[in-house]
Motif scaffolding. Structure first.
Motif, mmCIF file in Angstrom:
data_model
loop_
_atom_site.group_PDB
_atom_site.id
_atom_site.type_symbol
_atom_site.label_atom_id
_atom_site.label_comp_id
_atom_site.label_asym_id
_atom_site.label_seq_id
_atom_site.Cartn_x
_atom_site.Cartn_y
_atom_site.Cartn_z
ATOM 1 N N LEU A 270 -35.719 104.289 28.495
ATOM 2 C CA LEU A 270 -37.140 103.970 28.343
ATOM 3 C C LEU A 270 -37.712 103.400 29.635
ATOM 4 O O LEU A 270 -38.836 103.729 30.038
ATOM 5 N N ASN A 271 -36.926 102.554 30.292
ATOM 6 C CA ASN A 271 -37.361 102.027 31.591
ATOM 7 C C ASN A 271 -37.566 103.173 32.586
ATOM 8 O O ASN A 271 -38.579 103.229 33.288
ATOM 9 N N ALA A 272 -36.607 104.079 32.611
ATOM 10 C CA ALA A 272 -36.705 105.212 33.539
ATOM 11 C C ALA A 272 -37.916 106.082 33.218
ATOM 12 O O ALA A 272 -38.483 106.721 34.117
ATOM 13 N N ALA A 273 -38.297 106.107 31.940
ATOM 14 C CA ALA A 273 -39.461 106.906 31.538
ATOM 15 C C ALA A 273 -40.762 106.132 31.733
ATOM 16 O O ALA A 273 -41.836 106.650 31.428
ATOM 17 N N GLY A 274 -40.656 104.911 32.202
ATOM 18 C CA GLY A 274 -41.852 104.102 32.426
ATOM 19 C C GLY A 274 -42.498 103.598 31.147
ATOM 20 O O GLY A 274 -43.686 103.272 31.118
ATOM 21 N N ALA A 275 -41.700 103.510 30.089
ATOM 22 C CA ALA A 275 -42.237 103.067 28.802
ATOM 23 C C ALA A 275 -42.384 101.552 28.760
ATOM 24 O O ALA A 275 -41.733 100.825 29.515
ATOM 25 N N ASN A 276 -43.226 101.102 27.836
ATOM 26 C CA ASN A 276 -43.381 99.680 27.564
ATOM 27 C C ASN A 276 -42.294 99.285 26.560
ATOM 28 O O ASN A 276 -42.333 99.721 25.406
ATOM 29 N N VAL A 277 -41.329 98.520 26.996
ATOM 30 C CA VAL A 277 -40.185 98.256 26.115
ATOM 31 C C VAL A 277 -39.742 96.793 26.156
ATOM 32 O O VAL A 277 -39.666 96.183 27.225
ATOM 33 N N SER A 278 -39.540 96.237 24.989
ATOM 34 C CA SER A 278 -38.897 94.926 24.842
ATOM 35 C C SER A 278 -37.495 95.173 24.297
ATOM 36 O O SER A 278 -37.297 96.099 23.511
ATOM 37 N N PHE A 279 -36.578 94.359 24.724
ATOM 38 C CA PHE A 279 -35.210 94.493 24.209
ATOM 39 C C PHE A 279 -34.684 93.113 23.834
ATOM 40 O O PHE A 279 -34.802 92.171 24.609
ATOM 41 N N VAL A 280 -34.105 93.009 22.656
ATOM 42 C CA VAL A 280 -33.515 91.745 22.217
ATOM 43 C C VAL A 280 -32.136 92.007 21.633
ATOM 44 O O VAL A 280 -31.987 92.882 20.762
ATOM 45 N N GLU A 281 -31.148 91.293 22.109
ATOM 46 C CA GLU A 281 -29.855 91.261 21.429
ATOM 47 C C GLU A 281 -29.807 89.980 20.607
ATOM 48 O O GLU A 281 -29.882 88.878 21.160
ATOM 49 N N ILE A 282 -29.727 90.157 19.291
ATOM 50 C CA ILE A 282 -29.676 88.999 18.393
ATOM 51 C C ILE A 282 -28.230 88.516 18.294
ATOM 52 O O ILE A 282 -27.325 89.304 18.033
ATOM 53 N N SER A 283 -28.043 87.233 18.523
ATOM 54 C CA SER A 283 -26.708 86.654 18.394
ATOM 55 C C SER A 283 -26.401 86.472 16.908
ATOM 56 O O SER A 283 -27.108 85.762 16.204
ATOM 57 N N SER A 284 -25.382 87.157 16.454
ATOM 58 C CA SER A 284 -25.055 87.136 15.019
ATOM 59 C C SER A 284 -23.595 87.468 14.861
ATOM 60 O O SER A 284 -23.055 88.269 15.617
ATOM 61 N N ASP A 285 -22.952 86.906 13.854
ATOM 62 C CA ASP A 285 -21.556 87.278 13.587
ATOM 63 C C ASP A 285 -21.457 88.212 12.389
ATOM 64 O O ASP A 285 -20.369 88.463 11.889
#
Lengths: 394, 394
Positions: free
Chosen positions: B341-356
């Motif tokens: 998405l970054n390479a495509a120039g898109a508007n992107v948020s990314f979150v890794e949720i800490s979870s077990d």
């Protein structure tokens, strides 16, 4: 699925190699409370026992391997499962050491297991075979070592379930061994480990050809269920990276997907092959019993829940090895063993081998691992003056 | 294993909820080349479509879930699978948004799948049903959105296979959506993913009651195979830590092991329950078809092997979410989406949720995750002026 010789079951004692009978005079009291009388242990040896019987190494095999460590398998003709480790000039050097490996109790490659005849009824044991434990397997091995006239082993070595046996050896018979190498193993089976085994058992027991465990009387064998069990287990033996590296999304003998349920992907074809070939060499009830023994394994339980108590005051020298991409018995399980050994004041080395091959790395070409084993054994041999007895000093 | 109503198969179109028929005038051309005529899409909605039809959100469900997102399931009476996410005042707030979820093509909860009657033969499709893809599922959803008179969706949201559909929506219909939330998913199925699915399929196909896929004609259903498939898959939905926390080595209703093959451990009992209850609500052939669609999913393939090309020049706003302990679709897969998405120039948020909690975390009580979704949607609503149209400004 190909056809199979349904008579293969029950013929395991006709396999080549050494067999010794135990229990008629002194039965083996199993952990479940049953006395096992009149049972057979099948084993192979490599190398030569030295004059003072101080160079013997017991190799403990894993769930689906057997005593044919360093020679072609009599059923499959495939090379021995630890041919890279055991042999002349190899880390477990048969020019120096006398290597013993016996098929585990409950197994299906010559040692008594559920497919064999119950001497009381004259019929195959099936599910009447008593449930065995890792400790029972080790007690049977100790009877074999007695039979061979060996008081003290130079080392006990094994990976995976073999490593559990090594830990039991060190807990039950510390005075009978100089060194212990538990590899890619755990001090107890985790919930996830049990879960995967339960899937395999359910696959076997769901197969109508299982007949409640009495398939031999029905001239049947639960091939389909056993193949599914093997496929599920096999995934856990490899790392995600190894599967990606070996297969990725490559197609099998085709340029396009089949738009159906053939084995389109190489990884499917590989897994199916693992399942189909496994059933020709393994007994389904044995698979149930051995996975159960692993699930029941929780070494600290006998020692008040404190793993260190299993090794208190031990003079055994330990080398604990894990592999970085092993998610079945991950490094943290080996660390738990090491912490307990430290707490017990034991002499312990610990190595995590960097590898992307997953759990099966212990049987594969891992030069760093092989160097660790060779070096550790050489050090123990020097410490115990074994090299002088071998007449070929380090 | 309990007895089951073998008539359950084929009755999915009698389930409550909305049904719409497509394909008689304009068939759906599937990726496999087949034209699907005369098919049904079953769906549920929550909330109210606003006057300018700008507040619609399509929720895409995962492998074994369905359109009953936020209400009791008509077959099991269990609460909706995303009841923590979708509802009044919840992150996908049905006081603000109009939520649509349809059972996927190939499914078994009302939308046409292999258990339904092939109009050409008058018999159940079985394995004659064409193999479908994730893109086919999305095309059927787009027909439903057309049918509802909605030109542009506010958002498309889904986890796991639902996330794959979100990615396909963004690739196929970028002009028809403002926002995309692919959660706990991957841009393509890995070798390990395929391997686990293949075990499940082999378990089903090994069950004699499967009858080569024609079990409905035999008044049978492959319950045992499907239960084993579900058990194997279910392990992959949970993390090792979650299994240890929930079950560890705790025994089920007993103080000592049974020395047999009962469900001694709670984790065994839990898994067996997962298998047994699944077969009452799911069709085995549907399971084959849907897992196949997932295995075939490799979004970049249509775009010359370059994932970014799937999103070139997109004006869709993306929020990609992963969970730290998800080993089925690990964070690195989400990162691959984000990089593209970054390479495509898109508007992107990314979150890794800490979870077990592993892969299933996306359906569980994960407040951080819920805050991320709520916040992202609120931001998109502001950006698109949706709050004014809703008359309840942020």
């Amino acid at each position: 699925m190909p056809t199979h010789d349904t008579n293969a079951a029950g013929k395991s004692q006709d396999l080549p190699g050494h067999h010794v009978h135990f229990g008629r005079e002194a039965p083996l009291r199993l952990d479940c409370g049953v006395d096992l009388v009149d049972f057979t242990v099948a084993y192979q040896t490599y190398g030569t026992l030295n004059a003072d019987k101080s160079n013997a190494i017991v190799v403990c095999h894993a769930l689906t391997s057997d005593q044919f460590v360093a020679e072609p398998h009599p059923l499959t003709s495939k090379p021995g499962w630890w041919r890279l480790m055991v042999g002349p000039g190899l880390p477990i050097d048969t020019d120096r050491y006398f290597v013993i490996c016996s098929n585990i109790l409950g197994g299906c490659i010559g040692t008594t297991g559920p497919q064999d005849v119950n001497p009381v009824t004259g019929k195959p044991w099936g599910l009447d075979f008593p449930v065995i434990t890792i400790a029972d397997m080790v007690r049977a091995q100790a009877m074999l070592v007695d039979h061979l006239g060996i008081d003290k082993l130079f080392a006990v070595i094994g990976g995976s379930m073999g490593g559990m046996q090594v830990l039991e050896w060190a807990a039950l018979f510390p005075e009978r061994m100089c060194a212990a190498l538990p590899i890619a193993t755990a001090p107890r089976h985790s919930a996830q480990n049990i879960a995967f085994h339960e899937v395999g058992r359910q696959a076997i027991m769901a197969d109508p050809d299982w007949h409640g465990g009495d398939y031999q009387s029905h001239d049947a064998r639960p091939y389909r269920g056993l193949a599914v069990a093997r496929m599920a287990a096999h995934i856990t033996y490899l790392s995600e990276q190894a599967l990606t590296r070996k297969f990725g999304r490559e197609l099998q003998d085709r340029d396009e997907v089949s738009w159906g349920f053939d084995a389109d992907f190489q990884v499917e074809s590989y897994l199916r092959h693992q399942g189909i070939t496994f059933v020709d060499r393994f007994d389904a009830n044995s698979y149930l019993y051995i996975t159960r023994a692993m699930d029941y394994f929780d070494l600290s339980k006998r020692y008040g829940g404190v793993l260190a108590n299993a090794f208190k005051g031990t003079s055994v020298r330990f080398c604990v090895v894990s592999f970085s991409s092993d998610w079945l018995y991950p490094t943290r399980e080996s660390r738990a063993i090491v912490h307990a050994l430290n707490a017990a004041g034991a002499n312990v080395s610990f190595v995590e081998i960097s590898s992307d091959k997953g759990h099966d790395a212990f049987m594969l070409d891992e030069p760093d691992f092989h160097r660790v084993v060779a070096g550790f054994l050489r050090g123990c041999a020097e410490y115990h003056g074994l090299n002088r007895n071998l007449g070929n000093g380090a």
